[in-house]
Design a protein around this motif. Structure first.
Motif, short mmCIF file in Angstrom:
data_model
loop_
_atom_site.label_atom_id
_atom_site.label_comp_id
_atom_site.label_asym_id
_atom_site.label_seq_id
_atom_site.Cartn_x
_atom_site.Cartn_y
_atom_site.Cartn_z
N PRO A 71 0.83 -1.21 0.00
CA PRO A 71 0.00 0.00 0.00
C PRO A 71 0.86 1.27 0.00
O PRO A 71 1.99 1.27 0.48
N LEU A 72 0.30 2.31 -0.55
CA LEU A 72 0.93 3.63 -0.58
C LEU A 72 0.29 4.45 0.54
O LEU A 72 -0.91 4.66 0.56
N LEU A 73 1.12 4.90 1.50
CA LEU A 73 0.62 5.64 2.66
C LEU A 73 1.05 7.09 2.59
O LEU A 73 2.14 7.40 2.13
N THR A 74 0.20 7.97 3.07
CA THR A 74 0.54 9.38 3.17
C THR A 74 1.02 9.65 4.60
O THR A 74 0.44 9.14 5.56
N ALA A 75 2.08 10.44 4.71
CA ALA A 75 2.65 10.74 6.02
C ALA A 75 3.15 12.17 6.03
O ALA A 75 3.33 12.80 4.98
N GLU A 76 3.38 12.68 7.24
CA GLU A 76 3.93 14.02 7.42
C GLU A 76 5.22 13.90 8.22
O GLU A 76 5.28 13.16 9.21
N ILE A 77 6.24 14.65 7.80
CA ILE A 77 7.50 14.69 8.55
C ILE A 77 7.23 15.49 9.83
O ILE A 77 6.85 16.65 9.77
N VAL A 78 7.43 14.85 10.99
CA VAL A 78 7.14 15.53 12.26
C VAL A 78 8.39 15.85 13.06
O VAL A 78 8.33 16.67 13.98
N ARG A 79 9.50 15.18 12.75
CA ARG A 79 10.75 15.54 13.42
C ARG A 79 11.92 15.11 12.57
O ARG A 79 11.81 14.24 11.71
N GLN A 80 13.05 15.76 12.84
CA GLN A 80 14.27 15.49 12.09
C GLN A 80 15.45 15.66 13.03
O GLN A 80 15.47 16.61 13.83
N ASP A 81 16.40 14.73 12.99
CA ASP A 81 17.63 14.88 13.75
C ASP A 81 18.77 14.26 12.96
O ASP A 81 18.58 13.86 11.80
N SER A 82 19.93 14.16 13.57
CA SER A 82 21.10 13.67 12.83
C SER A 82 20.97 12.20 12.41
O SER A 82 21.64 11.76 11.49
N ARG A 83 20.08 11.45 13.07
CA ARG A 83 19.89 10.04 12.73
C ARG A 83 18.91 9.83 11.58
O ARG A 83 18.96 8.82 10.90
N GLY A 84 17.97 10.76 11.40
CA GLY A 84 16.97 10.60 10.34
C GLY A 84 15.73 11.43 10.57
O GLY A 84 15.80 12.48 11.20
N VAL A 85 14.59 10.92 10.07
CA VAL A 85 13.33 11.66 10.16
C VAL A 85 12.23 10.77 10.73
O VAL A 85 12.17 9.57 10.47
N GLY A 86 11.35 11.40 11.51
CA GLY A 86 10.17 10.74 12.04
C GLY A 86 8.95 11.17 11.25
O GLY A 86 8.77 12.36 10.99
N LEU A 87 8.15 10.21 10.83
CA LEU A 87 6.96 10.48 10.06
C LEU A 87 5.73 10.00 10.82
O LEU A 87 5.76 8.96 11.47
N ARG A 88 4.64 10.77 10.71
CA ARG A 88 3.35 10.39 11.28
C ARG A 88 2.43 10.03 10.13
O ARG A 88 2.25 10.82 9.19
#
Length: 91
Positions: A71-88
């Motif tokens: 499936p193709l999911l829609t998400a929003e980038i909610v945080r970013q740091d040196s390790r990567g990005v968190g998506l909701r």
């Protein structure tokens, strides 16, 4: 620190395609770090990361075990740091 997460994170490492909704460029490939019912954390691996607030689509890179397209999911980038990005997930 108060935990804000609504669901448990599970360590999962798979490749996903991330397509920026604001860009016609080809999807970027990221490796997951962890996954929950509400979101996913993607490792940076030196790639340019979408900015916080940007909406993206996320899809497993490979087919599912039965050969179906994931499936193709829609998400929003909610945080970013040196390790990567968190998506909701928005779906």
């Amino acid at each position: 620190m108060v935990e804000k997460r609504k669901s448990e994170r599970l360590p999962v490492t798979v490749e996903v395609r991330v397509k920026r909704k604001s860009s016609p460029e080809e999807p970027l490939i990221f490796k997951t770090h962890d996954l929950s019912n509400n979101g996913i954390f993607l490792g940076a691996d030196g790639q340019e990361l979408p900015p916080v607030g940007e909406k993206v689509t996320v899809q497993l890179k490979n087919s599912l075990a039965n050969g179906e397209t994931p499936p193709l999911l829609t998400a929003e980038i909610v945080r970013q740091d040196s390790r990567g990005v968190g998506l909701r997930f928005l779906d």
